[in-house]
Write a protein that holds these residues in place. Sequence first.
Motif, PDB file in Angstrom:
ATOM      1  N   PRO A  39       0.535  -1.123   0.094  1.00  0.00           N
ATOM      2  CA  PRO A  39      -0.271   0.187  -0.187  1.00  0.00           C
ATOM      3  C   PRO A  39       0.992   1.022   0.375  1.00  0.00           C
ATOM      4  O   PRO A  39       1.676   1.653   0.536  1.00  0.00           O
ATOM      5  CB  PRO A  39      -0.551  -0.830   1.792  1.00  0.00           C
ATOM      6  N   THR A  40       0.387   2.093  -0.436  1.00  0.00           N
ATOM      7  CA  THR A  40       1.027   3.429  -0.944  1.00  0.00           C
ATOM      8  C   THR A  40       0.855   4.019   0.322  1.00  0.00           C
ATOM      9  O   THR A  40       1.989   4.652   1.286  1.00  0.00           O
ATOM     10  CB  THR A  40       0.631   4.173  -1.682  1.00  0.00           C
ATOM     11  N   PHE A  41      -0.161   4.206   0.741  1.00  0.00           N
ATOM     12  CA  PHE A  41      -0.978   4.894   2.570  1.00  0.00           C
ATOM     13  C   PHE A  41      -1.555   4.336   3.801  1.00  0.00           C
ATOM     14  O   PHE A  41      -2.313   3.435   2.445  1.00  0.00           O
ATOM     15  CB  PHE A  41      -1.398   6.029   2.281  1.00  0.00           C
ATOM     16  N   LEU A  42      -1.513   4.440   4.356  1.00  0.00           N
ATOM     17  CA  LEU A  42      -1.946   3.368   5.079  1.00  0.00           C
ATOM     18  C   LEU A  42      -3.895   3.196   5.288  1.00  0.00           C
ATOM     19  O   LEU A  42      -4.059   2.240   5.087  1.00  0.00           O
ATOM     20  CB  LEU A  42      -1.327   2.621   6.189  1.00  0.00           C
ATOM     21  N   GLY A  43      -3.917   4.133   5.295  1.00  0.00           N
ATOM     22  CA  GLY A  43      -5.089   4.325   5.286  1.00  0.00           C
ATOM     23  C   GLY A  43      -6.035   5.101   4.117  1.00  0.00           C
ATOM     24  O   GLY A  43      -7.183   4.852   4.109  1.00  0.00           O
ATOM     25  N   PRO A  53      -8.180   4.348   1.185  1.00  0.00           N
ATOM     26  CA  PRO A  53      -9.032   3.832   0.925  1.00  0.00           C
ATOM     27  C   PRO A  53      -9.595   3.385  -0.436  1.00  0.00           C
ATOM     28  O   PRO A  53     -10.772   2.431  -0.539  1.00  0.00           O
ATOM     29  CB  PRO A  53     -10.361   4.701   1.347  1.00  0.00           C
ATOM     30  N   HIS A  92       3.707  -4.712   4.047  1.00  0.00           N
ATOM     31  CA  HIS A  92       4.179  -3.576   4.418  1.00  0.00           C
ATOM     32  C   HIS A  92       5.799  -3.755   4.442  1.00  0.00           C
ATOM     33  O   HIS A  92       6.606  -2.324   5.014  1.00  0.00           O
ATOM     34  CB  HIS A  92       4.059  -3.849   5.665  1.00  0.00           C
ATOM     35  N   TRP A 119       6.988   0.743   1.450  1.00  0.00           N
ATOM     36  CA  TRP A 119       6.483   1.627  -0.442  1.00  0.00           C
ATOM     37  C   TRP A 119       6.984   2.985  -0.141  1.00  0.00           C
ATOM     38  O   TRP A 119       6.786   3.517   0.637  1.00  0.00           O
ATOM     39  CB  TRP A 119       5.228   1.789  -0.942  1.00  0.00           C
ATOM     40  N   PHE A 159      -1.382  18.189   2.345  1.00  0.00           N
ATOM     41  CA  PHE A 159      -2.337  17.481   1.751  1.00  0.00           C
ATOM     42  C   PHE A 159      -3.384  17.615   1.136  1.00  0.00           C
ATOM     43  O   PHE A 159      -4.107  18.799   1.245  1.00  0.00           O
ATOM     44  CB  PHE A 159      -2.805  17.256   3.638  1.00  0.00           C
ATOM     45  N   THR A 213      -6.045  13.304  -1.223  1.00  0.00           N
ATOM     46  CA  THR A 213      -6.233  11.421  -1.049  1.00  0.00           C
ATOM     47  C   THR A 213      -5.034  11.611  -0.559  1.00  0.00           C
ATOM     48  O   THR A 213      -4.042  12.711   0.251  1.00  0.00           O
ATOM     49  CB  THR A 213      -5.585  10.811  -2.521  1.00  0.00           C
ATOM     50  N   ALA A 214      -4.660  11.330   0.036  1.00  0.00           N
ATOM     51  CA  ALA A 214      -2.973  10.541   1.546  1.00  0.00           C
ATOM     52  C   ALA A 214      -1.960  10.366   0.808  1.00  0.00           C
ATOM     53  O   ALA A 214      -1.165  12.462   0.790  1.00  0.00           O
ATOM     54  CB  ALA A 214      -3.468   9.432   2.007  1.00  0.00           C
ATOM     55  N   SER A 269      -7.738  14.678   6.266  1.00  0.00           N
ATOM     56  CA  SER A 269      -6.361  13.371   5.205  1.00  0.00           C
ATOM     57  C   SER A 269      -5.332  12.910   6.849  1.00  0.00           C
ATOM     58  O   SER A 269      -5.274  11.928   7.200  1.00  0.00           O
ATOM     59  CB  SER A 269      -5.126  14.380   4.581  1.00  0.00           C
ATOM     60  N   GLN A 323      -7.422  10.490   8.573  1.00  0.00           N
ATOM     61  CA  GLN A 323      -7.827   9.346   7.905  1.00  0.00           C
ATOM     62  C   GLN A 323      -6.718   8.348   7.721  1.00  0.00           C
ATOM     63  O   GLN A 323      -6.354   7.328   8.089  1.00  0.00           O
ATOM     64  CB  GLN A 323      -7.761   9.325   6.603  1.00  0.00           C
ATOM     65  N   ASN A 324      -5.094   9.043   7.935  1.00  0.00           N
ATOM     66  CA  ASN A 324      -4.156   8.124   8.063  1.00  0.00           C
ATOM     67  C   ASN A 324      -4.341   7.420   9.425  1.00  0.00           C
ATOM     68  O   ASN A 324      -3.267   6.401   9.094  1.00  0.00           O
ATOM     69  CB  ASN A 324      -2.609   9.308   7.974  1.00  0.00           C
ATOM     70  N   GLY A 379      -5.855   4.353   9.577  1.00  0.00           N
ATOM     71  CA  GLY A 379      -5.017   3.645   9.281  1.00  0.00           C
ATOM     72  C   GLY A 379      -3.971   2.704   9.728  1.00  0.00           C
ATOM     73  O   GLY A 379      -3.695   1.734  10.249  1.00  0.00           O
ATOM     74  N   LYS A 403       6.499   2.288   8.832  1.00  0.00           N
ATOM     75  CA  LYS A 403       6.306   2.654   7.824  1.00  0.00           C
ATOM     76  C   LYS A 403       4.509   3.661   7.608  1.00  0.00           C
ATOM     77  O   LYS A 403       4.613   5.001   7.466  1.00  0.00           O
ATOM     78  CB  LYS A 403       4.733   1.577   7.097  1.00  0.00           C
ATOM     79  N   GLU A 463       4.566   8.213   7.070  1.00  0.00           N
ATOM     80  CA  GLU A 463       3.857   9.468   6.904  1.00  0.00           C
ATOM     81  C   GLU A 463       3.698  10.183   7.642  1.00  0.00           C
ATOM     82  O   GLU A 463       2.950  11.393   8.180  1.00  0.00           O
ATOM     83  CB  GLU A 463       2.314   8.014   7.314  1.00  0.00           C
TER      84      GLU A 463
END
Lengths: 166, 267
Positions: free
Chosen positions: A53-57, A59, A87, A91, A139, A142-143, B49, B52-53, B56, B143, B147
């Motif tokens: 995944p690029t970013f964990l959250g 969608p 993971h 990425w 920001f 998208t993430a 954002s 949301q991160n 995740g 990871k 972020e």
Amino acid sequence: MAIIEHMHVGIDEVRRKLEEVKDPEIDTVSIVELGMVEAIEVKEGHVVVKILPTFLGCPALPIIQKNIEQVLWSLRGVVSINVKFIHSPPWTSDRINDAGRKGLKKFGIAPPPRFEEDGSWHVDCPFCLSTYVTMENLFGPTACRSILYCKSCKNPFEAMKPVSTL
Amino acid sequence: MNEHFVYAHREELISLLLQLADDDFIYAFRGAEWLGLAPHIEEDVASASISQNSMGHASMFYELAEELGLDEANILAHARPAKERRNSILLERVNGEGSYMGTPTYNWAYTVVRNYFYTQAKKIKMESLRSSSYTPLIDVALKVNMELHYHLLHWRTWFVQLVGATEEANEKMVSAIKEVMVDFGDLFSYGKESETIIAAGLIESSDVLLERWKQQMESIFHVGGLDLHLLTFKTEKNGRNQEHTADLDQAIATLAEVYQVDPAAIW
């Protein structure tokens, strides 16, 4: 006697097919070009695809999973499909290949820059290539994206955030 | 990962994973409550954002717990009552008076201080986890940390700018720091399992991490001309030991409302 053909799918076919799976939010780049496909394993028709995944959250991940399954089922000789999100390695934005960088630009998104030694980074306008840009918001929608503004061609644009283990 | 290690340290692992997961989960929820209410549109996008991160990140930690035989991540997030949660009390506190459903008079200064202090603490934890004895936790922490770089940059900028803005802004920030510090004491605690968590090499000791956090604060407090004595570390309750306030009950009732309508629904 019936002739039974044992035609199992090959790893190269799977890889080529995965090129058809686009980022659900950026339809000019594939998950292969983005560097999200870490490994493909094929054994007697059982296909395992390992995705970073690029970013964990993000969608979009369940959609990507569904799209991978959909394109792979169209291949002959596929018995099962297992899409795994892993993971390690993490990425990073330098996994995006040249085709991916072009695809992002085509969409109006500046490809991710490299970090400078002091941790700063710089982006050029994807439309007029000017370096005269300002960061409006780290920001974005998208993430993985930030919002910038080009002072030369007066266009707002987005840029992929650089992501690095540094 | 060595199966014997997991077998021998299962309880400590679960405790630490739930602390990390519950922290991010409730942090993300409180952040999401600001949606549409943040000071300006860019901040609305940024806060959303970041939330949301963070959701995740919570999901990753819940999944690691799930792999150790606990309930599925969705159940861990939605179906556990306050008395089973291990998040820090600081993160469950409401954003201010009122509700986003009615007339919210949320406290932006409090949010900025809480989010900056928490994000700095989380960064220090993630860096410590890079030498954890549990490999799956190293991968996730690496990871998350990538972020987190952006979250920290964001909240530190807000913190420094508001502290150095008008006199009124400075006063609000100082009073917010005092309010945040009332609950800060359990953030680096690992609760009752502390000794075994550290002995298992899962993460470094609370004291070591707190010291690193204080060093970061020293330089920022110096920039902002703030008094370091504002940083006090007394705790009355410890969220790591499942002690919580009514604010957490309220949060769970709200965030799990849709889930509770039909817990078997497929999303």
